[in-house]
Scaffold this active site. Structure first.
Site, mmCIF file in Angstrom:
data_model
loop_
_atom_site.group_PDB
_atom_site.id
_atom_site.type_symbol
_atom_site.label_atom_id
_atom_site.label_comp_id
_atom_site.label_asym_id
_atom_site.label_seq_id
_atom_site.Cartn_x
_atom_site.Cartn_y
_atom_site.Cartn_z
ATOM 1 C CB CYS A 1 -0.801 0.072 1.294
ATOM 2 S SG CYS A 1 -1.891 1.414 1.446
ATOM 3 C CB CYS B 262 0.200 1.825 4.176
ATOM 4 S SG CYS B 262 -1.520 1.044 3.793
#
Length: 166
Positions: A89, A92
């Site tokens: 991600c 993230c």
């Protein structure tokens, strides 16, 4: 990253002027030997080592399993910020350091648990995580607040302060 920096420092030590150390064997019956360094090696041996990296108090930790989550998050005396993330991600990877910085500003009044949703799918399902990054604020085992996506540093600071109760 710290280990990579340490390896670079250790591997970059110059070996120029390093020569074979002569070995002197004593004439006693024991097989003891003493090493003496030649004058060319003395500067290398007395060279100061790089400064050790400063020790910092860890304000975040990776959740290992359900039992670890229960012990360190649900039963925690401190408020806990739970960062549900994934290795793949992109957002993230941006949010993680921002969260750690916001937590570090609180100087031990709050901790952060990092939960990889690919490793701990059961926790992600239990807390209704449908997208990453998802951040849940928990105090005394109860969910106080949560958000999904990236926030800037000011928004994160106010989110953490709300969790602490300031």
């Amino acid at each position: 990253m710290a280990s990579r920096l340490l390896m670079r420092r250790l591997c970059s030590v110059s070996v120029r002027g390093f020569c074979r150390l002569p070995v002197t064997v004593s004439s006693s019956s024991s097989y003891s030997s003493s090493l003496t360094a030649s004058p060319a090696v003395q500067p290398f041996l007395t060279r100061s080592l790089p400064r050790p990296l400063p020790l910092s108090r860890h304000v975040s930790f990776n959740v290992q399993d359900q039992e670890d989550f229960t012990d360190r998050v649900i039963n925690s005396e401190l408020p806990v910020l739970i960062d549900f993330h994934a290795q793949w991600c992109g957002p993230c990877k941006i949010l993680g350091p921002r969260l750690e910085k916001a937590i570090a500003k609180q100087k031990g009044r709050v901790t952060m648990a990092k939960v990889d949703i690919d490793e701990h799918t059961d926790l992600a399902i239990e807390y209704g995580v449908s997208a990453v990054p998802t951040v849940i604020a928990m105090r005394g085992g109860d969910v106080i607040d949560q958000f999904v996506g990236i926030k800037d540093e000011d928004q994160l600071d106010s989110f953490v302060e709300k969790l602490i109760g300031q």
